[in-house]
Write an enzyme that holds these catalytic residues in place. Structure first.
Site, PDB file in Angstrom:
ATOM      1  N   GLU A  41      -0.364  -0.824   4.371  1.00 33.29           N
ATOM      2  CA  GLU A  41      -1.252   0.219   3.851  1.00 33.29           C
ATOM      3  C   GLU A  41      -0.860   1.547   4.482  1.00 33.29           C
ATOM      4  OE1 GLU A  41      -5.599   0.474   3.049  1.00 33.29           O
ATOM      5  OE2 GLU A  41      -5.454  -1.562   3.915  1.00 33.29           O
ATOM      6  N   ASP A  70       9.239   7.306   5.025  1.00 34.34           N
ATOM      7  CA  ASP A  70       8.098   7.870   4.311  1.00 34.34           C
ATOM      8  C   ASP A  70       8.507   9.264   3.871  1.00 34.34           C
ATOM      9  OD1 ASP A  70       5.463   7.193   3.303  1.00 34.34           O
ATOM     10  OD2 ASP A  70       4.784   8.946   4.406  1.00 34.34           O
ATOM     11  N   GLY A 156      11.896   9.194  -8.889  1.00 42.94           N
ATOM     12  CA  GLY A 156      10.754   9.993  -8.446  1.00 42.94           C
ATOM     13  C   GLY A 156      10.724  11.398  -9.041  1.00 42.94           C
ATOM     14  N   ARG A 184      16.885  12.693   2.548  1.00 47.03           N
ATOM     15  CA  ARG A 184      17.153  11.345   3.086  1.00 47.03           C
ATOM     16  C   ARG A 184      18.525  11.316   3.780  1.00 47.03           C
ATOM     17  NH1 ARG A 184      15.502   9.320  -0.965  1.00 47.03           N
ATOM     18  NH2 ARG A 184      13.425   9.055  -0.086  1.00 47.03           N
TER      19      ARG A 184
HETATM   20  O1  LIG Z   1      14.808  11.518  -3.085  1.00 48.88           O
HETATM   21  C1  LIG Z   1      13.750  11.578  -3.752  1.00 48.88           C
HETATM   22  N1  LIG Z   1      13.779  11.971  -5.036  1.00 48.88           N
HETATM   23  C2  LIG Z   1      12.683  12.012  -5.787  1.00 48.88           C
HETATM   24  N2  LIG Z   1      11.462  11.640  -5.365  1.00 48.88           N
HETATM   25  C3  LIG Z   1      11.387  11.237  -4.082  1.00 48.88           C
HETATM   26  C4  LIG Z   1      12.496  11.197  -3.237  1.00 48.88           C
HETATM   27  N3  LIG Z   1      12.108  10.771  -2.036  1.00 48.88           N
HETATM   28  C5  LIG Z   1      10.803  10.550  -2.113  1.00 48.88           C
HETATM   29  N4  LIG Z   1      10.362  10.822  -3.363  1.00 48.88           N
HETATM   30  C6  LIG Z   1       8.997  10.660  -3.876  1.00 48.88           C
HETATM   31  C7  LIG Z   1       8.864   9.321  -4.564  1.00 48.88           C
HETATM   32  C8  LIG Z   1       7.466   8.913  -4.222  1.00 48.88           C
HETATM   33  O2  LIG Z   1       6.565   9.530  -5.148  1.00 48.88           O
HETATM   34  C9  LIG Z   1       7.233   9.527  -2.859  1.00 48.88           C
HETATM   35  C10 LIG Z   1       7.585   8.585  -1.736  1.00 48.88           C
HETATM   36  O3  LIG Z   1       6.460   7.817  -1.388  1.00 48.88           O
HETATM   37  P1  LIG Z   1       6.614   6.692  -0.246  1.00 48.88           P
HETATM   38  O4  LIG Z   1       5.309   6.133   0.085  1.00 48.88           O
HETATM   39  O5  LIG Z   1       7.450   7.231   0.856  1.00 48.88           O
HETATM   40  O6  LIG Z   1       7.522   5.584  -0.946  1.00 48.88           O
HETATM   41  P2  LIG Z   1       7.139   4.435  -1.948  1.00 48.88           P
HETATM   42  O7  LIG Z   1       5.685   4.121  -1.869  1.00 48.88           O
HETATM   43  O8  LIG Z   1       7.685   4.746  -3.268  1.00 48.88           O
HETATM   44  O9  LIG Z   1       7.966   3.199  -1.361  1.00 48.88           O
HETATM   45  P3  LIG Z   1       7.838   2.563   0.124  1.00 48.88           P
HETATM   46  O10 LIG Z   1       6.610   3.126   0.766  1.00 48.88           O
HETATM   47  O11 LIG Z   1       7.766   1.099  -0.104  1.00 48.88           O
HETATM   48  O12 LIG Z   1       9.101   2.957   0.833  1.00 48.88           O
HETATM   49  O13 LIG Z   1       8.103  10.655  -2.802  1.00 48.88           O
HETATM   50 MG   LIG Z   2       4.735   4.012  -0.104  1.00 44.44          MG
END
Ligand SMILES: O=c1nc[nH]c2c1ncn2[C@H]1C[C@H](O)[C@@H](COP(=O)(O)OP(=O)(O)OP(=O)(O)O)O1
Ligand SMILES: [Mg+2]
Length: 204
Positions: A41, A70, A156, A184
């Site tokens: 969470e 994140d 994204g 990143r």
């Molecule tokens: O290079 C990127 N290019 C486009 N969008 C991006 C990028 N990097 C992060 N983003 C956006 C995607 C998502 O809307 C948020 C991350 O949210 P975040 O909670 O870190 O990731 P997540 O929930 O998709 O996957 P997880 O937590 O399992 O790693 O920022």
């Molecule tokens: Mg996430």
């Protein structure tokens, strides 16, 4: 000798980028889905807290070292929103199309000079679930929000993010280019540089 590291993410776009970025380094990085890790969470109030929560959760479930990411986008006209809530901006977690539509709507009619924005990526690396010194790295990518989506690559918010240094959207960049200059990529370069200095207990 390379150890297995768990990548504490369920985001396919991120996982692809990590594989490309770390692939030729001989590092064995496995996504947490391979260990059936339940999603953590994200209750933190900063990218840093959330990255640590995700890494700790993956360490706890696997007994292995973990790397978490994140990330999100900060839009100046929206006082920094969606920020840490980027994945849930339009409600449903990870609905990229809805998120992009909502962002374009909120900036409808806003002139170019006021559309500045940046991606943040915070990486947290933990050796084990009780690691008292998570290593944290932060990469930033400056740009602005377009007035409509552009490009098919990436994931994204890439289709609505204009990259001044390339004069196109992030989703128009070949992945090799994005992986050189993105938030990143910058955070990961810091991590690799730091690990070269502190070999003890570090996997690479
Ligand atoms: O290079 C990127 N290019 C486009 N969008 C991006 C990028 N990097 C992060 N983003 C956006 C995607 C998502 O809307 C948020 C991350 O949210 P975040 O909670 O870190 O990731 P997540 O929930 O998709 O996957 P997880 O937590 O399992 O790693 O920022
Ligand atoms: Mg996430």
């Amino acid at each position: 000798m390379s150890k297995t590291i768990v990548l504490a993410s369920n985001n396919a776009g991120k996982i692809k980028e990590f594989n490309a970025l770390l692939g030729d380094m001989g590092i064995d990085v496995k996504p947490q889905s391979e260990f059936n890790v339940e999603e953590a969470e994200e209750t933190g109030l900063s990218f840093i807290e959330n990255a640590i929560l995700k890494a700790r959760n993956a360490c706890a479930h696997t007994g292995l070292p973990a790397l978490a990411d994140d990330s999100g986008i900060e839009v100046d006209y929206l006082d920094g929103a969606p920020g840490i809530y980027s994945a849930r901006f339009a409600g449903d977690h990870g609905n990229n199309e809805a998120n992009n539509t909502l962002l374009l709507d909120k900036l409808d009619g806003v002139p170019e000079l006021k559309r500045s924005a940046r991606f943040h990526c915070v990486l947290a690396y933990m050796r084990h679930k009780e690691d008292p010194t998570p290593q944290v790295f932060h990469g930033v990518w400056e740009g602005r929000i377009l007035t409509s989506t552009e490009g098919q690559e990436g994931f994204g918010y890439d289709p609505v993010f204009y990259v001044p240094e390339c004069a196109c959207s992030a989703a128009s960049l070949p992945k090799e280019v994005k992986n050189q200059i993105s938030h990143r990529a910058k955070a990961l370069k810091q991590l690799l540089a730091s690990f070269q200095q502190t070999q003890q207990d570090r996997p690479f």
